[in-house]
Motif scaffolding. Sequence first.
Motif, mmCIF file in Angstrom:
data_model
loop_
_atom_site.group_PDB
_atom_site.id
_atom_site.type_symbol
_atom_site.label_atom_id
_atom_site.label_comp_id
_atom_site.label_asym_id
_atom_site.label_seq_id
_atom_site.Cartn_x
_atom_site.Cartn_y
_atom_site.Cartn_z
ATOM 1 N N PRO A 1 1.558 2.929 -4.183
ATOM 2 C CA PRO A 1 0.223 3.517 -3.992
ATOM 3 C C PRO A 1 -0.564 3.618 -5.302
ATOM 4 N N HIS B 1 -7.582 3.370 -3.109
ATOM 5 C CA HIS B 1 -6.921 3.211 -1.813
ATOM 6 C C HIS B 1 -7.866 2.661 -0.752
ATOM 7 N N THR C 1 -2.898 0.087 -6.300
ATOM 8 C CA THR C 1 -3.832 -0.514 -5.354
ATOM 9 C C THR C 1 -5.088 -1.063 -6.029
ATOM 10 N N PHE D 1 0.824 -1.199 0.000
ATOM 11 C CA PHE D 1 0.000 0.000 0.000
ATOM 12 C C PHE D 1 0.867 1.261 0.000
#
Lengths: 340, 289, 406
Positions: free
Chosen positions: A47, A180, A50, A43
């Motif tokens: 980023p 996210h 995701t 994560f």
Amino acid sequence: MAASDVTTAGPDDRRARARAFIERRHRIRLGEIVPWLLIAAVFFIFPDRTTFGTQVLIAIMFALSLDLILGYAGIVTLGHAAFFGIGAYTVAILSARLGWGEPISMLFAAAVLAGIGGLISGWFLLRYRGLTLLMLTLATAVLLQEFGNYRSDITGGYDGVPGMEIWKLLGVFENDLWGHNYYIYTAIVLFVVFIVVRHIIYSPFGQALVGIRENVRRMHAIGSPVHRRLVISYTIAAAIAGIAGALFAESTAYTTLGVFDFDNSAKVMVMLILGGTGRLYGAFAGATIYMILEDEFSKAFPEYWQFGIGLVLVLTVLFARRGLLGLFEDVAQYFRRSKS
Amino acid sequence: MPSFAAIISILFDGLAYAMVLFIISVGLSITMGLMGFVNLAHGAFAMAGGYLVVSLTRSLGIPFLPALVIAAVIVGAASIPFERILYSRLYKATELDQVLLTIGLAFMSIAVCTMIYGPAPLTIRLPSILTGQLDIGVRTVPTYRAFVIVVGVVLIAVLWYTFERTNIGAKIRAAVDNRRMAQSIGINVDRLFTLTFALGSGLAALGGGLAVQTFGLTPSFAVLYLVFFLLIVSVGGLGSLKGTLVASIVLGVFDVGGKYLTPEAGGFFIYALALAILLVKPAGLYGRE
Amino acid sequence: MKKSTMATWLGGAAAGLLLATAAQAENIKIGVMLPFSGVNADLGDVQIKAIDLYMKLHGKDVAPHTVELIKRDEGPPSGANAKTVATELITRDKVNLILGVIFSPSAIAMAPVMTQAKIPFVETNAGTAWITNLSPYIVRFSFSMWHDGYAMGQYAAKDLKCKTAAMGYTDFPPGKDSTDAFKMSFEKNGGKITDSIPMGSPAQVPDMAPFFQRVKDAKPDCFYVFIPSGNHASAVVKTYGELGLRQAGIKLVGPKDVIPDSKLQPMGDAAVGTIVMSSYSNDLDNKVNKEFVKAWHDAYGKDNYPDFMSAAAWDSMHAVFQTIKKLNGKFTGEQFVDALKNWSGEGPRGPVKIDPATRDIVQNEYALEVIKKPDGKLGTKVLGTIPQVKDECKALKVGRCGEAPK
């Protein structure tokens, strides 16, 4: 040695020893934290990946559900996509047709409906084994798909159900473009599901499943309710596959009858075997590696990625019969032995 | 109630369809029954047959019929190294490993055919004698389908003779019944495996060549119809020649009949029928319980 | 007075500065999503060939700007991967627009992402009519299933003088769409539909014989067939010939998918006499098409043919390039869509434009008959032209097409 002990010891003793054994097996080992650290690390390190990561987590959950029946209970199925599909369509129909889009409650609804599907089909089908069972599970998934196409007024047929209104998570977090929030959400659900599966596997019930896998006759002989246990495990696996399907539908806000495809059933099986069956983390390794390979190959040589995947499968069977995790263990053991 | 003429058509088309299914599936049934091997790459051998026939007729100008035979022989021979090097290692392995290996092979075959022939569908130019219609009195029927039925019947006769009346056939039957016993009385089971595998693959290639006219030919042929072949094998019963034949005819004719009479039901019908048969007879129509 | 000139001057300078910055060479990234693997890789193939060809011939047309294509596999026909692929093209590869998709489910799955990200989506094939309603960022250059179907219904009733017709379709939404369109206009023009036959799934080609036998026994004047172009199409034409429906006096009609140019030659003589409604054929007599087909053969060999999908991909690229030039390489998603909305041009299909109200294509529909050309190859002859056809589904507000665009 153990056998003579058991015969001489009293019943209480035996029970205590059995409990101690299971507790010992059940203890969480340090290494088990690694996959979860990785999931968390991804994560932060990637980023912008995701959305893909969420799909990997869903694939892990799907493979994990299959591991419960295939790896532990020895039920070979080619129709596991049926339950994934039921889960996906539960979400689709609730959110697009019935006006209910609360994500977490939809997961429960999906688990219940897929579980019921597993209970009913399992009750009928788990009397059979081998190729017959393969074909029966396969035909069940195809029948569900055909039925969905027949009632395309509800299911949208192969064009699927668009316009699903999925509400914000907990009323706060929406499914943002970077995905996210859904990555975190899926990771948490996966963790909860994993804890449940782990608990089942190390319980006496889980041990009985392994017993059935290893030797059905003996389990019958000692009076174990084989069929009932198989059906229960099948139902649980179906419910988990349903949750995976529901997460898929929620994260993409779309689903089509393609979820019932034979490809889907075959793919999850391949993922699991690649990672290693009956070892809990095989699903993690297999699904992740398969998804990444597919993704990478399809970028590098979009036309020919199948060759790469095929080759990896063949090599796995020839040189890593117990899956990649098995291979890893063998290598580790080899070094340990050569040291001593 | 369908007319008499319609029933003739259903039976005829169904039979032609069944013959293609039979020729491809019979090899799968024998290898599964004899070696207990779940061969999901069987469709790839059928596909190889199809592509070879295309190459032979187009590039080398060999007529259709000899091309079919040559393709079957080549694929049969080419399958031997596969059996010796890859399959034989996994005879004692679990079904799962076999599934994985053969799915892998099927994927690779798809990729290889895409590289060689491209992804577009290919067709086979038939000799003019096989196109057009044939008048059988009550009905005119497509000549090609009549040809397929003839090929099917001839093959059935040859296979029946080989299995029931020759030494090698007796050995194969013995090995299907009881492998250990067969081995202990001096039958070279390994060689038998190789031989039947090659025979099954060759037949698959022949069937593949015949099927192109009906199903068309793309690299995904290797897996597209696999489910159908597996269904026939399991409905008929593993390793049973008769079972595969009956299952092909039953599923073929019912499929065609269902499509003709109630097309709305779609594929539902055929899968429901297979499911019903397997629920009642889990080992298939002629399989051993 | 003096003050105002001063202001004008300043304004001019500012504008000049702006222009100077805008004239900087931009690198425009286009995400191309097509199926490159799997069952339908051949459909991706005919489009990517057109796109690559356009890049080869016109890649420098937008100088000083450059165009970079980022190709990604669209995935299976279920559209299961499409949203993830589109999202990653936007968030990771930072594309300025996305071009492609063969399958309607892919387009449907992607629509919310395009709206969310405000990135234009130039749709090159997927034909479910109401797709353009799903996002204001979708502009379609291919067709809706209604373009061919609706026009064919009228043509079959009026010009081909069919009184009765049976319909056969592959059992998935485009098939239903196409037959609905045909049925509506065929009945409007006094025809009668006698039978409607679902003919199996889009994945496997079924044995077509029983369906065709059923139609042969019912003897309608016309048999309207919709199947995905590809293996299904070859099977339809072969079965039609094999079972002798022509001799029985039943005309095979359909949308262009029945006889895509790229697969026409191997179909053989059985295809001769088939009548389709189409927006494109290799034999269309216009200058752009002649150059297009010639360039194609030069690049991919004389036995490789472009088809209606290639033509749509070509026009998509053409419109995108013209728009990039017009906006001088710098634009927001909204500006790009606004410019595309009013685009019109000449392509291999003849005159084409975008209907600003629906963001869908407006194109000529040609009634084509398959003929054997003097050189022995198969080709098509234009029987009639219906100029500048819009998507009737949205015009007539049928079902989902009637829902207001989001």
